[in-house]
Design a protein around this motif. Structure first.
Motif, mmCIF file in Angstrom:
data_model
loop_
_atom_site.group_PDB
_atom_site.id
_atom_site.type_symbol
_atom_site.label_atom_id
_atom_site.label_comp_id
_atom_site.label_asym_id
_atom_site.label_seq_id
_atom_site.Cartn_x
_atom_site.Cartn_y
_atom_site.Cartn_z
ATOM 1 N N GLY A 180 -46.679 38.334 -83.644
ATOM 2 C CA GLY A 180 -46.211 37.068 -84.191
ATOM 3 C C GLY A 180 -45.178 37.247 -85.284
ATOM 4 O O GLY A 180 -45.138 38.279 -85.966
ATOM 5 N N GLY A 181 -44.343 36.217 -85.484
ATOM 6 C CA GLY A 181 -43.386 36.205 -86.578
ATOM 7 C C GLY A 181 -44.029 35.684 -87.845
ATOM 8 O O GLY A 181 -45.091 35.056 -87.819
ATOM 9 N N ASN A 182 -43.392 35.921 -88.992
ATOM 10 C CA ASN A 182 -43.923 35.434 -90.248
ATOM 11 C C ASN A 182 -43.084 34.288 -90.778
ATOM 12 O O ASN A 182 -42.044 33.953 -90.232
ATOM 13 C CB ASN A 182 -44.003 36.572 -91.275
ATOM 14 C CG ASN A 182 -45.194 36.392 -92.191
ATOM 15 O OD1 ASN A 182 -45.471 35.299 -92.663
ATOM 16 N ND2 ASN A 182 -45.916 37.467 -92.439
ATOM 17 N N SER A 183 -43.558 33.703 -91.879
ATOM 18 C CA SER A 183 -42.883 32.547 -92.461
ATOM 19 C C SER A 183 -42.526 32.811 -93.913
ATOM 20 O O SER A 183 -42.642 33.921 -94.396
ATOM 21 C CB SER A 183 -43.776 31.309 -92.324
ATOM 22 O OG SER A 183 -43.999 31.024 -90.961
ATOM 23 N N VAL A 184 -42.140 31.764 -94.610
ATOM 24 C CA VAL A 184 -41.629 31.905 -95.972
ATOM 25 C C VAL A 184 -42.689 32.314 -96.981
ATOM 26 O O VAL A 184 -43.870 32.339 -96.685
ATOM 27 C CB VAL A 184 -41.024 30.575 -96.431
ATOM 28 C CG1 VAL A 184 -39.875 30.198 -95.562
ATOM 29 C CG2 VAL A 184 -42.082 29.492 -96.419
ATOM 30 N N ASN A 185 -42.217 32.558 -98.203
ATOM 31 C CA ASN A 185 -43.078 32.808 -99.363
ATOM 32 C C ASN A 185 -43.707 34.188 -99.360
ATOM 33 O O ASN A 185 -44.897 34.349 -99.104
ATOM 34 C CB ASN A 185 -44.195 31.758 -99.483
ATOM 35 C CG ASN A 185 -43.665 30.409 -99.894
ATOM 36 O OD1 ASN A 185 -42.489 30.302 -100.190
ATOM 37 N ND2 ASN A 185 -44.506 29.407 -99.908
ATOM 38 N N GLY A 186 -42.948 35.195 -99.646
ATOM 39 C CA GLY A 186 -43.523 36.518 -99.830
ATOM 40 C C GLY A 186 -42.917 37.573 -98.935
ATOM 41 O O GLY A 186 -42.220 37.287 -97.971
ATOM 42 N N ASN A 187 -43.206 38.816 -99.293
ATOM 43 C CA ASN A 187 -42.665 39.948 -98.545
ATOM 44 C C ASN A 187 -43.622 40.393 -97.447
ATOM 45 O O ASN A 187 -43.921 41.574 -97.320
ATOM 46 C CB ASN A 187 -42.388 41.103 -99.515
ATOM 47 C CG ASN A 187 -41.342 40.736 -100.543
ATOM 48 O OD1 ASN A 187 -40.361 40.075 -100.224
ATOM 49 N ND2 ASN A 187 -41.543 41.151 -101.784
ATOM 50 N N TYR A 188 -44.130 39.480 -96.689
ATOM 51 C CA TYR A 188 -45.091 39.805 -95.642
ATOM 52 C C TYR A 188 -44.372 40.151 -94.338
ATOM 53 O O TYR A 188 -43.364 39.537 -94.000
ATOM 54 C CB TYR A 188 -46.051 38.639 -95.414
ATOM 55 C CG TYR A 188 -46.879 38.308 -96.628
ATOM 56 C CD1 TYR A 188 -47.926 39.133 -97.017
ATOM 57 C CD2 TYR A 188 -46.596 37.177 -97.401
ATOM 58 C CE1 TYR A 188 -48.694 38.826 -98.137
ATOM 59 C CE2 TYR A 188 -47.353 36.867 -98.509
ATOM 60 C CZ TYR A 188 -48.391 37.694 -98.880
ATOM 61 O OH TYR A 188 -49.144 37.401 -99.990
ATOM 62 N N ASN A 189 -44.949 41.087 -93.628
ATOM 63 C CA ASN A 189 -44.338 41.560 -92.385
ATOM 64 C C ASN A 189 -44.776 40.747 -91.178
ATOM 65 O O ASN A 189 -45.774 40.014 -91.225
ATOM 66 C CB ASN A 189 -44.687 43.021 -92.151
ATOM 67 C CG ASN A 189 -44.068 43.939 -93.186
ATOM 68 O OD1 ASN A 189 -43.152 43.547 -93.900
ATOM 69 N ND2 ASN A 189 -44.559 45.156 -93.261
ATOM 70 N N GLY A 190 -44.058 40.923 -90.087
ATOM 71 C CA GLY A 190 -44.485 40.370 -88.813
ATOM 72 C C GLY A 190 -45.639 41.181 -88.245
ATOM 73 O O GLY A 190 -46.052 42.206 -88.799
ATOM 74 N N GLY A 191 -46.192 40.725 -87.139
ATOM 75 C CA GLY A 191 -47.273 41.453 -86.474
ATOM 76 C C GLY A 191 -46.728 42.548 -85.565
ATOM 77 O O GLY A 191 -45.653 42.402 -84.980
ATOM 78 N N ALA A 192 -47.457 43.627 -85.456
ATOM 79 C CA ALA A 192 -47.053 44.723 -84.561
ATOM 80 C C ALA A 192 -47.307 44.343 -83.104
ATOM 81 O O ALA A 192 -48.128 43.478 -82.794
ATOM 82 C CB ALA A 192 -47.825 45.987 -84.903
ATOM 83 N N GLY A 193 -46.628 44.999 -82.197
ATOM 84 C CA GLY A 193 -46.825 44.752 -80.768
ATOM 85 C C GLY A 193 -48.094 45.403 -80.244
ATOM 86 O O GLY A 193 -48.559 46.418 -80.767
ATOM 87 N N GLY A 194 -48.673 44.829 -79.219
ATOM 88 C CA GLY A 194 -49.850 45.413 -78.567
ATOM 89 C C GLY A 194 -49.459 46.578 -77.679
ATOM 90 O O GLY A 194 -48.396 46.588 -77.062
ATOM 91 N N SER A 195 -50.302 47.578 -77.610
ATOM 92 C CA SER A 195 -50.041 48.738 -76.766
ATOM 93 C C SER A 195 -50.129 48.371 -75.291
ATOM 94 O O SER A 195 -50.644 47.320 -74.918
ATOM 95 C CB SER A 195 -51.029 49.859 -77.086
ATOM 96 O OG SER A 195 -52.362 49.400 -76.971
ATOM 97 N N GLY A 196 -49.627 49.257 -74.442
ATOM 98 C CA GLY A 196 -49.598 49.002 -73.018
ATOM 99 C C GLY A 196 -50.847 49.467 -72.295
ATOM 100 O O GLY A 196 -51.817 49.934 -72.891
ATOM 101 N N VAL A 197 -50.819 49.354 -70.976
ATOM 102 C CA VAL A 197 -51.914 49.816 -70.121
ATOM 103 C C VAL A 197 -51.352 50.071 -68.728
ATOM 104 O O VAL A 197 -50.430 49.402 -68.284
ATOM 105 C CB VAL A 197 -53.062 48.780 -70.057
ATOM 106 C CG1 VAL A 197 -52.566 47.466 -69.470
ATOM 107 C CG2 VAL A 197 -54.255 49.307 -69.254
ATOM 108 N N VAL A 198 -51.878 51.091 -68.053
ATOM 109 C CA VAL A 198 -51.537 51.357 -66.660
ATOM 110 C C VAL A 198 -52.826 51.314 -65.862
ATOM 111 O O VAL A 198 -53.811 51.947 -66.238
ATOM 112 C CB VAL A 198 -50.884 52.742 -66.490
ATOM 113 C CG1 VAL A 198 -50.671 53.058 -65.013
ATOM 114 C CG2 VAL A 198 -49.572 52.798 -67.233
ATOM 115 N N ILE A 199 -52.817 50.581 -64.775
ATOM 116 C CA ILE A 199 -54.013 50.448 -63.935
ATOM 117 C C ILE A 199 -53.669 50.864 -62.514
ATOM 118 O O ILE A 199 -52.704 50.367 -61.926
ATOM 119 C CB ILE A 199 -54.551 49.006 -63.941
ATOM 120 C CG1 ILE A 199 -54.876 48.575 -65.372
ATOM 121 C CG2 ILE A 199 -55.790 48.893 -63.050
ATOM 122 C CD1 ILE A 199 -55.235 47.109 -65.501
ATOM 123 N N ILE A 200 -54.440 51.782 -61.963
ATOM 124 C CA ILE A 200 -54.240 52.250 -60.587
ATOM 125 C C ILE A 200 -55.479 51.902 -59.783
ATOM 126 O O ILE A 200 -56.606 52.173 -60.204
ATOM 127 C CB ILE A 200 -53.998 53.766 -60.556
ATOM 128 C CG1 ILE A 200 -52.676 54.095 -61.260
ATOM 129 C CG2 ILE A 200 -53.984 54.283 -59.114
ATOM 130 C CD1 ILE A 200 -52.395 55.568 -61.374
#
Length: 301
Positions: free
Chosen positions: A247-267
């Motif tokens: 997710g993205g962040n909003s105003v008021n502070g030096n807060y970061n966005g959210g990190a991306g989720g890791s992947g997966v491979v299914i066979i």
């Protein structure tokens, strides 16, 4: 072995039709964040060859299965989630980076690759292209998705709200910010698959941040692991092993966005593997063998 009259040793293709969600190895996604105008991260590219009513990324037809060769080792590469964008009250932050691709490769096989998700970006900039495109910040344009893998991200809003667009998902585009309503765009929804025997949705985009802290609506992450936008705290990350965008962040502070989720491979295969590395989770469904890789490894039939 398909010949009925054979002497000596023969190597030939084993018709096991490995059904994998090519993309279910999804990838990495990003999140993004500029302090005041932050687009959501795009989900990782989604590809699958498993049928039974399923669809592949960008709502395209499922791809062809492949026939594995006995004794050949296939390498599974699962990419980690993308790094979060860095926030700043002075609009000097940085958007999220693109994710690393996931793939299956081996002798005699054209490498199958799902593209990492596109990073969201900040004020006045185009978000990044990826498996699914990142959402844009204030005044910016959403990043493009990849054909047969995912949709693009939403555009950012304008004055006076300064909101971010949602990241693209495998099943739908990220929504643009809503001008005049101080509403960040929602992340695009992912796609459900029953390749494991149970329906699971993956590759949802991240929600976009909003500009005015006293009113309006934060963007929600798309179904399938997309992270929600946040205000006055670090935004929510994409869910691990879904390829969901942060997710993205909003105003008021030096807060970061959210990190991306890791992947997966299914066979999914009609015959059991002779050996595996990387500790995949194994199960059976409908008389077939399922191998879920949450990290890199290999498989040999």
């Amino acid at each position: 072995i398909r010949d009925h009259c054979v002497t000596g040793v023969q190597t030939c293709a084993l018709p096991i039709c490995i059904l994998f969600s090519y993309c279910r190895w999804w990838w990495r996604l990003w999140s993004t964040k500029y302090c005041r105008r932050n687009g959501g991260g795009g989900a990782g590219g989604y590809r699958t060859s498993y049928g039974s009513g399923n669809i592949s990324g960008r709502n395209s037809a499922v791809e062809s299965t492949f026939i594995a060769t006995i004794g050949t080792t296939y390498t599974i590469s699962v990419g980690g989630g993308g790094t979060a964008g860095v926030g700043s009250q002075n609009d000097t932050g940085r958007g999220g980076g693109n994710g690393v691709n996931s793939s299956i490769s081996g002798s005699g096989l054209t490498t199958i690759t799902s593209t990492g998700g596109g990073g969201g970006n900040g004020q006045g900039q185009t978000a990044f292209t990826g498996g699914c495109g990142g959402g844009a910040g204030y005044g910016g344009t959403g990043g493009a998705g990849t054909t047969a893998q995912g949709f693009g991200g939403g555009n950012g809003g304008g004055n006076p709200d300064y909101c971010g667009g949602g990241g693209g998902g495998a099943g739908a585009a990220g929504q643009p910010a809503t001008p005049g309503a101080n509403a960040g765009g929602n992340g695009g929804n992912g796609i459900a698959s029953n390749i494991t025997g149970t329906s699971v949705t993956r590759a949802g985009g991240g929600g976009g941040g909003k500009g005015n802290p006293s009113s309006g609506t934060l963007g929600s992450g798309g179904t399938g692991g997309g992270g929600n936008a946040a205000q006055d705290q670090t935004a929510f990350s994409g869910t691990a092993n879904t390829g969901g965008g942060g997710g993205g962040n909003s105003v008021n502070g030096n807060y970061n966005g959210g990190a991306g989720g890791s992947g997966v491979v299914i066979i999914r295969a009609t015959a059991a593997a002779a050996s595996t590395t990387g500790s995949p989770t194994t199960s059976t469904s409908g008389g077939e063998y399922i191998y879920v890789y949450n990290g890199s490894g290999s498989i040999t039939f």
